[in-house]
Design a protein around this motif. Structure first.
Motif, PDB file in Angstrom:
ATOM      1  N   GLN A 182       0.834  -1.205   0.000  1.00  0.00           N
ATOM      2  CA  GLN A 182       0.000   0.000   0.000  1.00  0.00           C
ATOM      3  C   GLN A 182       0.865   1.251   0.000  1.00  0.00           C
ATOM      4  OE1 GLN A 182      -3.910  -1.146   2.470  1.00  0.00           O
ATOM      5  NE2 GLN A 182      -2.159  -0.755   3.729  1.00  0.00           N
ATOM      6  N   ASP A 183       0.323   2.316  -0.582  1.00  0.00           N
ATOM      7  CA  ASP A 183       1.013   3.596  -0.514  1.00  0.00           C
ATOM      8  C   ASP A 183       0.628   4.302   0.788  1.00  0.00           C
ATOM      9  OD1 ASP A 183      -1.522   4.715  -0.916  1.00  0.00           O
ATOM     10  OD2 ASP A 183      -1.125   5.294  -2.991  1.00  0.00           O
ATOM     11  N   ASP A 184       1.023   5.544   0.946  1.00  0.00           N
ATOM     12  CA  ASP A 184       0.754   6.289   2.182  1.00  0.00           C
ATOM     13  C   ASP A 184      -0.736   6.521   2.426  1.00  0.00           C
ATOM     14  OD1 ASP A 184       3.444   6.380   2.690  1.00  0.00           O
ATOM     15  OD2 ASP A 184       3.721   8.374   1.821  1.00  0.00           O
ATOM     16  N   ASN A 185      -1.550   6.420   1.373  1.00  0.00           N
ATOM     17  CA  ASN A 185      -3.003   6.589   1.499  1.00  0.00           C
ATOM     18  C   ASN A 185      -3.722   5.244   1.661  1.00  0.00           C
ATOM     19  OD1 ASN A 185      -2.928   9.423   1.167  1.00  0.00           O
ATOM     20  ND2 ASN A 185      -2.690   9.133  -1.026  1.00  0.00           N
ATOM     21  N   HIS A 186      -2.954   4.195   1.903  1.00  0.00           N
ATOM     22  CA  HIS A 186      -3.491   2.837   2.063  1.00  0.00           C
ATOM     23  C   HIS A 186      -4.136   2.317   0.785  1.00  0.00           C
ATOM     24  CE1 HIS A 186      -2.625   3.128   6.303  1.00  0.00           C
ATOM     25  NE2 HIS A 186      -3.253   4.275   6.322  1.00  0.00           N
ATOM     26  N   SER A 187      -3.636   2.751  -0.357  1.00  0.00           N
ATOM     27  CA  SER A 187      -4.149   2.316  -1.652  1.00  0.00           C
ATOM     28  C   SER A 187      -3.134   1.418  -2.344  1.00  0.00           C
ATOM     29  CB  SER A 187      -4.430   3.515  -2.560  1.00  0.00           C
ATOM     30  OG  SER A 187      -5.448   4.310  -2.017  1.00  0.00           O
ATOM     31  N   LEU A 188      -3.661   0.489  -3.121  1.00  0.00           N
ATOM     32  CA  LEU A 188      -2.838  -0.357  -3.969  1.00  0.00           C
ATOM     33  C   LEU A 188      -3.055   0.095  -5.411  1.00  0.00           C
ATOM     34  CD1 LEU A 188      -3.842  -3.724  -2.333  1.00  0.00           C
ATOM     35  CD2 LEU A 188      -1.553  -2.749  -2.295  1.00  0.00           C
ATOM     36  N   HIS A 189      -1.987   0.309  -6.134  1.00  0.00           N
ATOM     37  CA  HIS A 189      -2.076   0.719  -7.531  1.00  0.00           C
ATOM     38  C   HIS A 189      -2.147  -0.548  -8.376  1.00  0.00           C
ATOM     39  CE1 HIS A 189      -1.056   4.987  -6.757  1.00  0.00           C
ATOM     40  NE2 HIS A 189      -0.609   4.425  -5.636  1.00  0.00           N
ATOM     41  N   CYS A 190      -3.240  -0.708  -9.093  1.00  0.00           N
ATOM     42  CA  CYS A 190      -3.495  -1.951  -9.821  1.00  0.00           C
ATOM     43  C   CYS A 190      -3.685  -1.678 -11.306  1.00  0.00           C
ATOM     44  CB  CYS A 190      -4.763  -2.614  -9.294  1.00  0.00           C
ATOM     45  SG  CYS A 190      -4.740  -2.906  -7.538  1.00  0.00           S
ATOM     46  N   PHE A 191      -3.316  -2.650 -12.108  1.00  0.00           N
ATOM     47  CA  PHE A 191      -3.567  -2.574 -13.542  1.00  0.00           C
ATOM     48  C   PHE A 191      -4.226  -3.861 -13.989  1.00  0.00           C
ATOM     49  CE2 PHE A 191      -2.583  -2.895 -18.043  1.00  0.00           C
ATOM     50  CZ  PHE A 191      -3.047  -1.653 -18.469  1.00  0.00           C
ATOM     51  N   ASP A 192      -5.412  -3.741 -14.533  1.00  0.00           N
ATOM     52  CA  ASP A 192      -6.168  -4.876 -15.052  1.00  0.00           C
ATOM     53  C   ASP A 192      -5.736  -5.095 -16.496  1.00  0.00           C
ATOM     54  OD1 ASP A 192      -8.069  -6.551 -16.197  1.00  0.00           O
ATOM     55  OD2 ASP A 192      -9.751  -5.624 -15.143  1.00  0.00           O
ATOM     56  N   VAL A 193      -4.943  -6.137 -16.723  1.00  0.00           N
ATOM     57  CA  VAL A 193      -4.391  -6.366 -18.073  1.00  0.00           C
ATOM     58  C   VAL A 193      -5.453  -6.857 -19.042  1.00  0.00           C
ATOM     59  CG1 VAL A 193      -2.036  -6.764 -17.282  1.00  0.00           C
ATOM     60  CG2 VAL A 193      -3.597  -8.693 -17.476  1.00  0.00           C
ATOM     61  N   VAL A 194      -6.502  -7.480 -18.554  1.00  0.00           N
ATOM     62  CA  VAL A 194      -7.564  -7.963 -19.434  1.00  0.00           C
ATOM     63  C   VAL A 194      -8.348  -6.798 -20.012  1.00  0.00           C
ATOM     64  CG1 VAL A 194      -9.699  -9.309 -19.535  1.00  0.00           C
ATOM     65  CG2 VAL A 194      -7.739 -10.177 -18.243  1.00  0.00           C
ATOM     66  N   ASN A 195      -8.696  -5.830 -19.148  1.00  0.00           N
ATOM     67  CA  ASN A 195      -9.508  -4.690 -19.577  1.00  0.00           C
ATOM     68  C   ASN A 195      -8.694  -3.431 -19.846  1.00  0.00           C
ATOM     69  OD1 ASN A 195     -12.077  -6.048 -19.371  1.00  0.00           O
ATOM     70  ND2 ASN A 195     -11.737  -6.019 -17.171  1.00  0.00           N
ATOM     71  N   ASN A 196      -7.365  -3.510 -19.657  1.00  0.00           N
ATOM     72  CA  ASN A 196      -6.475  -2.376 -19.891  1.00  0.00           C
ATOM     73  C   ASN A 196      -6.888  -1.149 -19.077  1.00  0.00           C
ATOM     74  OD1 ASN A 196      -4.145  -1.400 -21.126  1.00  0.00           O
ATOM     75  ND2 ASN A 196      -5.315  -0.396 -22.738  1.00  0.00           N
ATOM     76  N   ILE A 197      -7.107  -1.375 -17.768  1.00  0.00           N
ATOM     77  CA  ILE A 197      -7.582  -0.316 -16.877  1.00  0.00           C
ATOM     78  C   ILE A 197      -6.668  -0.223 -15.657  1.00  0.00           C
ATOM     79  CG2 ILE A 197      -9.468   0.408 -15.364  1.00  0.00           C
ATOM     80  CD1 ILE A 197     -11.366  -1.156 -17.174  1.00  0.00           C
ATOM     81  N   TYR A 198      -6.307   1.007 -15.311  1.00  0.00           N
ATOM     82  CA  TYR A 198      -5.554   1.294 -14.085  1.00  0.00           C
ATOM     83  C   TYR A 198      -6.561   1.725 -13.022  1.00  0.00           C
ATOM     84  CZ  TYR A 198      -2.910   4.045 -10.750  1.00  0.00           C
ATOM     85  OH  TYR A 198      -2.400   4.556  -9.590  1.00  0.00           O
ATOM     86  N   CYS A 199      -6.377   1.251 -11.789  1.00  0.00           N
ATOM     87  CA  CYS A 199      -7.281   1.664 -10.715  1.00  0.00           C
ATOM     88  C   CYS A 199      -6.560   1.589  -9.368  1.00  0.00           C
ATOM     89  CB  CYS A 199      -8.526   0.784 -10.688  1.00  0.00           C
ATOM     90  SG  CYS A 199      -8.187  -0.952 -10.426  1.00  0.00           S
ATOM     91  N   LEU A 200      -7.180   2.182  -8.386  1.00  0.00           N
ATOM     92  CA  LEU A 200      -6.707   2.109  -7.001  1.00  0.00           C
ATOM     93  C   LEU A 200      -7.647   1.207  -6.230  1.00  0.00           C
ATOM     94  CD1 LEU A 200      -5.921   5.865  -6.323  1.00  0.00           C
ATOM     95  CD2 LEU A 200      -4.289   4.023  -6.749  1.00  0.00           C
TER      96      LEU A 200
END
Length: 67
Positions: free
Chosen positions: A16-34
């Motif tokens: 997790q980052d300082d905001n308790h978020s995980l930076h994720c990338f969905d390779v199937v849908n080509n989407i970045y999300c937290l």
């Protein structure tokens, strides 16, 4: 009950980052999300209550104490 299916929360929390978020990338849908460790790779009632308790007591909790 929301069960962590792939990776226990105690492991995910280390990324997790300082905001308790995980930076994720969905390779199937080509989407970045937290996401948050609490709900990443979870599924409602994936395991029975008995199995969830066993995994928590015997696997996830011991790992969490050593991470």
């Amino acid at each position: 009950m929301n069960s962590h299916v792939l990776i226990p929360k105690c492991i995910l929390k280390n990324f997790q980052d300082d905001n308790h978020s995980l930076h994720c990338f969905d390779v199937v849908n080509n989407i970045y999300c937290l996401k948050r460790a609490d709900n990443l790779y979870t599924e409602f009632n994936h395991y029975s209550k008995e199995v969830e308790k066993f995994l928590s007591d015997k696997i996830e909790s011991p790992i969490g104490r050593h991470v």
